[in-house]
Design an enzyme around this catalytic site. Sequence first.
Site, PDB file in Angstrom:
ATOM      1  N   GLN A 169       0.874  -1.179   0.000  1.00  0.00           N
ATOM      2  CA  GLN A 169       0.000   0.000   0.000  1.00  0.00           C
ATOM      3  C   GLN A 169       0.909   1.226   0.000  1.00  0.00           C
ATOM      4  O   GLN A 169       1.413   1.639   1.049  1.00  0.00           O
ATOM      5  CB  GLN A 169      -0.904  -0.018   1.221  1.00  0.00           C
ATOM      6  CG  GLN A 169      -1.692  -1.324   1.383  1.00  0.00           C
ATOM      7  CD  GLN A 169      -2.748  -1.525   0.309  1.00  0.00           C
ATOM      8  OE1 GLN A 169      -3.706  -0.764   0.192  1.00  0.00           O
ATOM      9  NE2 GLN A 169      -2.567  -2.553  -0.495  1.00  0.00           N
ATOM     10  N   GLY A 197     -12.168   2.306   2.322  1.00  0.00           N
ATOM     11  CA  GLY A 197     -11.075   1.501   1.806  1.00  0.00           C
ATOM     12  C   GLY A 197     -10.098   2.277   0.945  1.00  0.00           C
ATOM     13  O   GLY A 197     -10.297   3.462   0.618  1.00  0.00           O
ATOM     14  N   HIS A 198      -9.032   1.589   0.538  1.00  0.00           N
ATOM     15  CA  HIS A 198      -7.964   2.244  -0.210  1.00  0.00           C
ATOM     16  C   HIS A 198      -8.423   2.692  -1.597  1.00  0.00           C
ATOM     17  O   HIS A 198      -9.310   2.115  -2.208  1.00  0.00           O
ATOM     18  CB  HIS A 198      -6.729   1.341  -0.317  1.00  0.00           C
ATOM     19  CG  HIS A 198      -6.987   0.014  -0.976  1.00  0.00           C
ATOM     20  ND1 HIS A 198      -6.138  -1.044  -0.854  1.00  0.00           N
ATOM     21  CD2 HIS A 198      -7.992  -0.433  -1.763  1.00  0.00           C
ATOM     22  CE1 HIS A 198      -6.586  -2.067  -1.539  1.00  0.00           C
ATOM     23  NE2 HIS A 198      -7.710  -1.707  -2.106  1.00  0.00           N
ATOM     24  N   ASN A 199      -7.806   3.777  -2.059  1.00  0.00           N
ATOM     25  CA  ASN A 199      -8.018   4.355  -3.401  1.00  0.00           C
ATOM     26  C   ASN A 199      -9.385   5.000  -3.578  1.00  0.00           C
ATOM     27  O   ASN A 199      -9.752   5.378  -4.709  1.00  0.00           O
ATOM     28  CB  ASN A 199      -7.832   3.315  -4.512  1.00  0.00           C
ATOM     29  CG  ASN A 199      -6.446   2.727  -4.540  1.00  0.00           C
ATOM     30  OD1 ASN A 199      -5.492   3.321  -4.059  1.00  0.00           O
ATOM     31  ND2 ASN A 199      -6.324   1.529  -5.087  1.00  0.00           N
ATOM     32  N   SER A 258     -11.421   1.621  -4.094  1.00  0.00           N
ATOM     33  CA  SER A 258     -11.524   2.179  -5.450  1.00  0.00           C
ATOM     34  C   SER A 258     -12.939   2.628  -5.802  1.00  0.00           C
ATOM     35  O   SER A 258     -13.327   2.594  -6.968  1.00  0.00           O
ATOM     36  CB  SER A 258     -11.015   1.170  -6.484  1.00  0.00           C
ATOM     37  OG  SER A 258      -9.672   0.826  -6.226  1.00  0.00           O
TER      38      SER A 258
END
Length: 336
Positions: A201, A242-244, A262
């Site tokens: 990450q 969450g990520h992105n 995402s």
Amino acid sequence: MPDPRFFRRLPPVALADLVGDWGEVARGGGRMISGVAPLASAGADDLAFLSDRKLAGRLADTAAGAVVVNADMVDHAPPSAAVVVSRFPQALWARASGRLCAPVQLDSAAEVVEAAQDDSVVVEPGVVLGRGVRIGRGTRIGANSVIGPGVQIGRGCSIGAHVTLGFALVGDGVRILSGARIGEAGFGAAASPVGPIDVPQLGRVILQDHVTVGANTCIDRGAFDDTVIGEGTKIDNLVQIGHNCRIGRFCLMAAHTGVSGSVIVGDGVMFGGRAGVGDHITIGDGARIAAGAGVLADVPAGETWSGYPAKPIRQSLREAVWLAKQASGKQRGRAD
């Protein structure tokens, strides 16, 4: 390249040495690799990978110095790139990242006078500040909070007690309530010969001006791109992002909302409590997600969706009424 305030680049490694027994070099094994990146942003010294055949067009256009692909995708790689064949492209790429870059560790603490813009900054007892931290005037950091290396915090912010804040850029007037976890590694794993391994990450979290983050909320840093929370967005307690993800301006998120990786959310979107959103979903400007809804498809701008799986609210309510009537009719039939 990952932000050098948060990640340090390690010495270059020959491609053949990165592959090990997880793949086979098809060409260019002696090429020196100094970083990892996605196909779209990789440069001549970077290693990229392709695991989804639907993205073959990106492989042909990449400027990466080396790529990891499945055997049937070798011919799609650009002639300028070294090529590695592997059954586990993402896992090999993930393992290689650990030899090419590493997170900056909290090895030593900075002095408050070094981090603070002026005397108006208040740092309560027990706070730990990493090297390279910068704190704008009028900001207050709550007791026992940990601000990781390189973090930048704007003016007039309020950081609660027991907050951990890392890999992040924070705007002016931001409020982060007690126990929030900002910038931890997002959830990502790739299949490998030794079982699932963590995907690196390497991105950041960006909190724009006047964002509020509730108590015990978690916002993951990006896998490579950034996780961004737009200006004026208000996030309740116990929310997971969450990520992105890219959350627009002036959004509202009630408690227990969960947003997978995402996801793109437009401006002015509202989430009821315990709403859930699947990964790679787009939600348009001004949309409303009802409490308890499970969003598994893109939501057009301005619409209100509810239910599981979430649908436009009128359709969802009609289906609920029909189902109730069917259930009621069957019960009456048994009674007769």
